[in-house]
Design an enzyme around this catalytic site. Sequence first.
Site, PDB file in Angstrom:
ATOM      1  N   ASP A  63       0.809  -1.226   0.000  1.00  9.13           N
ATOM      2  CA  ASP A  63       0.000   0.000   0.000  1.00  9.13           C
ATOM      3  C   ASP A  63       0.835   1.265   0.000  1.00  9.13           C
ATOM      4  OD1 ASP A  63      -2.286  -1.671   0.235  1.00  9.13           O
ATOM      5  OD2 ASP A  63      -1.906  -1.823   2.384  1.00  9.13           O
ATOM      6  N   LYS A  65       2.272   2.225  -5.150  1.00 12.00           N
ATOM      7  CA  LYS A  65       3.061   1.788  -6.315  1.00 12.00           C
ATOM      8  C   LYS A  65       2.306   2.016  -7.619  1.00 12.00           C
ATOM      9  CE  LYS A  65       3.281  -2.320  -4.504  1.00 12.00           C
ATOM     10  NZ  LYS A  65       2.800  -2.072  -3.151  1.00 12.00           N
ATOM     11  N   GLY A 116      -4.201  -4.604  -4.752  1.00 10.40           N
ATOM     12  CA  GLY A 116      -5.307  -3.803  -5.294  1.00 10.40           C
ATOM     13  C   GLY A 116      -4.907  -2.363  -5.550  1.00 10.40           C
ATOM     14  N   HIS A 117      -5.247  -1.883  -6.725  1.00 14.06           N
ATOM     15  CA  HIS A 117      -5.046  -0.463  -7.053  1.00 14.06           C
ATOM     16  C   HIS A 117      -6.388   0.123  -7.438  1.00 14.06           C
ATOM     17  CE1 HIS A 117      -0.854  -1.247  -7.664  1.00 14.06           C
ATOM     18  NE2 HIS A 117      -1.008  -1.906  -8.780  1.00 14.06           N
ATOM     19  N   GLN A 153       2.422  -5.886  -3.191  1.00 18.34           N
ATOM     20  CA  GLN A 153       2.721  -5.895  -1.746  1.00 18.34           C
ATOM     21  C   GLN A 153       4.009  -5.098  -1.469  1.00 18.34           C
ATOM     22  OE1 GLN A 153       1.867  -9.427  -3.039  1.00 18.34           O
ATOM     23  NE2 GLN A 153      -0.166  -8.620  -2.761  1.00 18.34           N
TER      24      GLN A 153
HETATM   25  P1  IMP Z   1      -2.033 -12.825   2.014  1.00 22.00           P
HETATM   26  O1  IMP Z   1      -1.114 -12.257   1.014  1.00 22.00           O
HETATM   27  O2  IMP Z   1      -3.481 -12.638   1.704  1.00 22.00           O
HETATM   28  O3  IMP Z   1      -1.688 -14.237   2.369  1.00 22.00           O
HETATM   29  O4  IMP Z   1      -1.816 -11.999   3.409  1.00 22.00           O
HETATM   30  C1  IMP Z   1      -0.605 -12.065   4.152  1.00 22.00           C
HETATM   31  C2  IMP Z   1      -0.272 -10.697   4.740  1.00 22.00           C
HETATM   32  O5  IMP Z   1       0.059  -9.798   3.696  1.00 22.00           O
HETATM   33  C3  IMP Z   1      -1.424 -10.038   5.512  1.00 22.00           C
HETATM   34  O6  IMP Z   1      -0.883  -9.281   6.562  1.00 22.00           O
HETATM   35  C4  IMP Z   1      -2.043  -9.126   4.477  1.00 22.00           C
HETATM   36  O7  IMP Z   1      -2.722  -8.053   5.060  1.00 22.00           O
HETATM   37  C5  IMP Z   1      -0.792  -8.657   3.744  1.00 22.00           C
HETATM   38  N1  IMP Z   1      -1.052  -8.231   2.354  1.00 22.00           N
HETATM   39  C6  IMP Z   1      -1.251  -9.029   1.278  1.00 22.00           C
HETATM   40  N2  IMP Z   1      -1.421  -8.287   0.169  1.00 22.00           N
HETATM   41  C7  IMP Z   1      -1.316  -7.007   0.542  1.00 22.00           C
HETATM   42  C8  IMP Z   1      -1.367  -5.763  -0.182  1.00 22.00           C
HETATM   43  O8  IMP Z   1      -1.514  -5.707  -1.396  1.00 22.00           O
HETATM   44  N3  IMP Z   1      -1.204  -4.635   0.567  1.00 22.00           N
HETATM   45  C9  IMP Z   1      -0.975  -4.683   1.900  1.00 22.00           C
HETATM   46  N4  IMP Z   1      -0.903  -5.813   2.601  1.00 22.00           N
HETATM   47  C10 IMP Z   1      -1.073  -6.973   1.933  1.00 22.00           C
END
Ligand code: IMP
Length: 424
Positions: free
Chosen positions: A20, A23, A47-48, A223
């Site tokens: 977040d 990017k 997500g954007h 991420q």
């Molecule tokens: P997962 O990727 O859904 O398995 O989540 C694992 C961790 O990564 C959690 O703390 C999520 O909140 C975090 N996370 C996954 N994708 C994002 C993103 O795009 N932005 C921020 N945090 C993310």
Amino acid sequence: MRELEKQMQHVCVVGLNWGDEGKGKIVDVLASDADAVVRYQGGANAGHTVYIGEVRHVLHHLPMGVLHEGILAVLGNGMVLEPAKLLEEVESLPEEAVSRIRISDRAHVVLPHHAAVEKLREQSAAHPIGTTLRGIGPAYQDKFGRDGIRMGDIMTPGFIEDVLPGKLRERTQRLGIPGEGIDEAIQICNRLKERLESQVTDTRQLLHKLHQQGKKLLFEGAQGCMLDIDFGTYPFVTSSSPSFLGLGPGTGFSPRKIDHVVGVTKAYCTRVGEGPFPSEIHGEEAEALREAGGEFGTTTGRPRRVGWLDIPALRFAVELNDLDSFALTKADVLDGWETIPVVTAYRLDGEELGQFPDSLTDLEGLEPVIEQWPGWSQVDEVSMRPFIDRLMQATGIPVSILSTGRRRDEVCVFEPFRAEGELA
Ligand code: IMP
């Protein structure tokens, strides 16, 4: 500081914190000079939100480049793709944009049982991770367990009818959720094949060809590197390699060919989900920053945890990503602050640490050391110069892009993305 090259063919954009960082906006700015934008890891956990005119587009899989005419949008083999979400994104785009999407035949598919089993695990875990519940972890588990389903399988004649049902029956049985989501999976895989078959290809070969033709590639990390499966705050991480290091295995394109790595960071920090966050703040101060920055998740809508810019964490990210420059985002949120709190070190058992610790136990016992850095009256190159200089002194890395607001055109671009003398 490293000499910055003027002539750059390939650039990689990565998040330096916990995701977040904004990017999408930075990729959007750089995409106008690229021939293809490539994602290499993650899936619909990202997500954007972007506005083109009055139309709001939410992209979870597709890189921002898809919104630029004439640019290929490539989903690399390192991604895990959720068919229903991907189709939703595709349906929101004009047909011309869809024709520019290329999907790796080696990318894995996330099916309904992946999300179902993840939900059960998170609900019963003693220390839940706070995942996005999109089935990302279980899909990567299947990949590395050599038991996954790839886009190429789905496109193979007869696979969906003859092979998939049996595989899913066996899989869901083993997971203790017999039959879960099988009909839905078959239906969605059929729709995926019907709609996107002509877009599925060997993207490794495609990227290599584009390179040989002198085309410019822009790689978009999802991420942030503090969520990296190997180098993040394990186990509170995602299941892929969002750092620059993930680019090679996630695309089949040699990282040696990348000319510049830009790392995106906000002027403060956020994190969603559980896990260590040494510069985190709480209470009214946190509430105000969260509201001012609109810090609520694009994918899950969850309020983000907030904290100050963290220099030891940034130094770690600079090393891990072999970083060339920073893109600084959301500085406008702190407009008018006379000074900006920045965590410049940590204290652990009475000792001062300038480095981000490896061990989760150490991370939990950290006490941040906060300095006040010069603020700015408005986000522009002149007002922000003292802060930017201080950031460079602390990390050895220059700022190449400064995002000054939400809109596409609210941005200052410095070297090497702007030739000397040229206006941003
Ligand atoms: P997962 O990727 O859904 O398995 O989540 C694992 C961790 O990564 C959690 O703390 C999520 O909140 C975090 N996370 C996954 N994708 C994002 C993103 O795009 N932005 C921020 N945090 C993310």
